[in-house]
Write a protein that holds these residues in place. Structure first.
Motif, PDB file in Angstrom:
ATOM      1  N   SER A  41      40.714  29.126  35.835  1.00  0.00           N
ATOM      2  CA  SER A  41      41.429  30.922  36.486  1.00  0.00           C
ATOM      3  C   SER A  41      40.819  30.932  35.104  1.00  0.00           C
ATOM      4  O   SER A  41      40.938  30.152  33.742  1.00  0.00           O
ATOM      5  CB  SER A  41      42.962  30.880  36.150  1.00  0.00           C
ATOM      6  N   ALA A  42      40.676  32.494  34.327  1.00  0.00           N
ATOM      7  CA  ALA A  42      40.831  32.834  33.134  1.00  0.00           C
ATOM      8  C   ALA A  42      42.239  32.580  32.147  1.00  0.00           C
ATOM      9  O   ALA A  42      43.147  32.224  32.798  1.00  0.00           O
ATOM     10  CB  ALA A  42      40.434  34.175  33.178  1.00  0.00           C
ATOM     11  N   THR A  47      41.977  38.445  32.862  1.00  0.00           N
ATOM     12  CA  THR A  47      41.233  39.668  33.799  1.00  0.00           C
ATOM     13  C   THR A  47      42.258  40.634  33.708  1.00  0.00           C
ATOM     14  O   THR A  47      41.067  42.005  33.928  1.00  0.00           O
ATOM     15  CB  THR A  47      41.782  39.053  35.538  1.00  0.00           C
ATOM     16  N   GLU A  74      36.605  33.300  33.676  1.00  0.00           N
ATOM     17  CA  GLU A  74      36.658  32.134  34.116  1.00  0.00           C
ATOM     18  C   GLU A  74      35.560  31.262  33.780  1.00  0.00           C
ATOM     19  O   GLU A  74      35.456  30.777  33.436  1.00  0.00           O
ATOM     20  CB  GLU A  74      36.720  32.392  36.298  1.00  0.00           C
ATOM     21  N   PHE A 136      37.233  31.555  41.103  1.00  0.00           N
ATOM     22  CA  PHE A 136      37.427  33.276  41.158  1.00  0.00           C
ATOM     23  C   PHE A 136      36.036  33.956  41.379  1.00  0.00           C
ATOM     24  O   PHE A 136      35.901  35.203  42.060  1.00  0.00           O
ATOM     25  CB  PHE A 136      37.889  33.860  40.229  1.00  0.00           C
ATOM     26  N   ARG A 150      42.011  39.222  43.551  1.00  0.00           N
ATOM     27  CA  ARG A 150      43.299  38.445  42.472  1.00  0.00           C
ATOM     28  C   ARG A 150      43.955  37.389  43.165  1.00  0.00           C
ATOM     29  O   ARG A 150      44.237  37.379  44.164  1.00  0.00           O
ATOM     30  CB  ARG A 150      44.751  39.869  42.347  1.00  0.00           C
ATOM     31  N   GLY A 151      43.674  36.990  41.950  1.00  0.00           N
ATOM     32  CA  GLY A 151      44.245  35.013  42.679  1.00  0.00           C
ATOM     33  C   GLY A 151      44.087  34.378  43.401  1.00  0.00           C
ATOM     34  O   GLY A 151      43.282  32.938  43.710  1.00  0.00           O
ATOM     35  N   GLY A 152      42.155  34.330  43.211  1.00  0.00           N
ATOM     36  CA  GLY A 152      41.196  33.521  44.196  1.00  0.00           C
ATOM     37  C   GLY A 152      40.952  33.047  43.406  1.00  0.00           C
ATOM     38  O   GLY A 152      39.493  32.104  44.495  1.00  0.00           O
ATOM     39  N   ASP A 154      42.375  30.000  43.777  1.00  0.00           N
ATOM     40  CA  ASP A 154      43.335  28.997  44.202  1.00  0.00           C
ATOM     41  C   ASP A 154      41.599  28.624  46.139  1.00  0.00           C
ATOM     42  O   ASP A 154      41.763  27.700  46.228  1.00  0.00           O
ATOM     43  CB  ASP A 154      44.672  29.665  45.170  1.00  0.00           C
TER      44      ASP A 154
HETATM   45  N1  ASP Z   1      41.735  35.844  36.672  1.00  0.00           N
HETATM   46  C1  ASP Z   1      41.837  35.994  38.305  1.00  0.00           C
HETATM   47  C2  ASP Z   1      43.204  36.686  38.658  1.00  0.00           C
HETATM   48  O1  ASP Z   1      43.722  36.486  37.521  1.00  0.00           O
HETATM   49  C3  ASP Z   1      42.165  34.263  39.624  1.00  0.00           C
HETATM   50  C4  ASP Z   1      42.735  34.023  39.552  1.00  0.00           C
HETATM   51  O2  ASP Z   1      43.383  34.117  38.246  1.00  0.00           O
HETATM   52  O3  ASP Z   1      42.987  33.146  40.533  1.00  0.00           O
HETATM   53  O4  ASP Z   1      43.187  37.593  39.563  1.00  0.00           O
END
Ligand code: ASP
Ligand code: MG
Length: 405
Positions: A41-42, A47, A74, A136, A150-152, A154
């Motif tokens: 992730s970043a 982000t 990322e 991501f 967001r959260g991509g 994963d």
């Molecule tokens: N950096 C992106 C976010 O904050 C993706 C991730 O962290 O999974 O959503």
């Protein structure tokens, strides 16, 4: 010699010191002979910062350019990690999403992965590299950079694990695993050692933030064993696996609380064919998804129609509802935003009866009034007043025997 995909979230790569801790862990596994793919992730907060910069550059940031911008978070961590590993004398190579062969659709900001052409990654692994991938992100068939929501990261990790047929996809995060409920609400919450994809999916949908929903869908579809664990210790976390491998299978595995819904009631709508179709058709057209729906029994040819939407959609849902209410000659519209949806989730419900009764009785004993109820094969949800949410969670956690000794 296992093939392991390890994904590290933003807090795990928040600064150079933590990135170097991650490098230690990756190095150790590599020296043990495992083939390693690291998805990053970043850095924590990056982000969000990029989103705020975009907002300063434009009131309505162009979606294509926003994805180009967000993908840099990322890109930074992937390059830093590969650099660090190389300076330790290890073979390592970084890949951006498109270099890793991640093909997505065109939906900027929430693209879906269509397929992964993993031959670059395989080649690098065969050459003995530690493969480092920017999470991501991917690219659509014009070669435009896209991000996965967001959260991509994963989802990047699980999809790569599926494509490489990895032995495990480890999601390293700032919590020890998946808990029976939110430990901040209920100090007696326990870490779950094994949970099925379906239960995890319900939990993710209901707001457990530990995995992006799509990553669980992917894991289920391609049967990828996912291990959610802490990047700050060596403890085992939670294995998310196929139902048949889920040894515990208690009646209820977890309790969730979602404060992010609002209720809308149409009073006195004509009890006629086509009314629900009009109301929910208009909402669907606007891309608003409705969660729970209740229609009261009819009195004098009229009925009340109640449903819930997420808080994010509430304002728009109200605009649409007012228009439709006029068209169908409904009475007034009532709303409630101070509500909570409390759910119990468990595969064991498929084979046990009386779970709902236990839930309602436990809430009744605390004098908590239930406003709405909905169920699926493995979930029962009740809407209650928000001010009782924490009490309800603790009560149900105890009632279903989830409290730790
Ligand atoms: N950096 C992106 C976010 O904050 C993706 C991730 O962290 O999974 O959503
Ligand atoms: Mg995350």
């Amino acid at each position: 010699m296992a093939l392991r995909v390890q994904k590290f979230g933003g807090t795990s790569v928040a600064d150079i010191e933590r990135i170097s801790k991650v490098a230690d862990r990756v190095q150790k596994a590599h020296e043990n002979g495992d083939r390693m793919v690291v998805v990053l992730s970043a850095m924590a907060g990056v982000t969000n910062n990029l989103i705020s910069l975009a907002g300063q550059a434009s009131d309505t940031p162009d979606k294509r350019e926003l994805d180009v911008l967000l993908a840099t978070g990322e890109q930074t961590t992937a390059a830093l990690m590969a650099m660090m590993l190389k300076s330790r004398g290890l073979k390592a190579k970084s890949f951006l999403g498109f270099q890793a062969g991640i093909h997505t659709d065109h939906m900027s900001g929430k693209a879906r992965i269509r397929e992964i052409d993993s031959h670059n990654l395989r080649e690098a692994l065969d050459e003995g590299h530690i493969v480092v991938v920017a999470g991501f992100q991917g690219a659509d068939d014009h070669g435009d950079i896209t991000t996965l929501g967001r959260g991509g990261s994963d989802t990047s990790a699980v999809a790569i694990a599926a494509s490489l047929k990895a032995d495990v996809c480890e999601i390293f995060t700032d919590v020890d695993g998946v808990y029976t409920t939110d430990p901040r609400i209920c100090p007696k919450a326990r870490k779950i050692s094994r949970i099925s994809y379906d239960e995890m999916l319900e939990m993710a949908i209901l707001g457990a933030k530990v995995l992006q929903i799509r990553s669980v869908e992917f894991a289920k579809k391609y049967n990828v064993p996912v291990h959610v664990r802490s990047s700050f210790n060596e403890e085992e976390g939670t294995m998310v696996v196929n139902e048949s491998k889920n040894m515990e299978s208690p009646v209820v595995s977890g309790v969730t609380c979602d404060m992010n819904e609002a209720r809308i009631t149409f009073k006195r709508v004509p009890d006629q064919p086509g009314i629900s179709a009009k109301v929910f058709g208009a909402l669907a057209e606007a891309g608003i998804s409705v969660d729970m729906i209740i229609q009261n029994s009819r009195t004098g040819g009229e009925t009340d129609l109640t449903f819930t939407v997420t808080m994010d959609d509430f304002e728009r849902a109200m605009e649409i509802s007012k228009k439709v209410a006029d068209q169908i000659h409904a009475g007034e519209i009532r709303t409630a935003t101070e509500i909570a949806k409390i759910s119990v989730i468990g595969l064991g419900m498929k084979s046990h009866s009386g779970v709902a009764a236990v839930m309602f009785k436990a809430l009744a004993e605390e004098n908590i009034n239930i406003r709405m109820i909905s169920t699926s094969e493995i979930r029962i949800s009740c809407v209650i007043l928000a001010k009782y949410a924490e009490l309800a969670v603790r009560t149900l956690h105890a009632a279903f025997g989830l409290d730790k000794e």
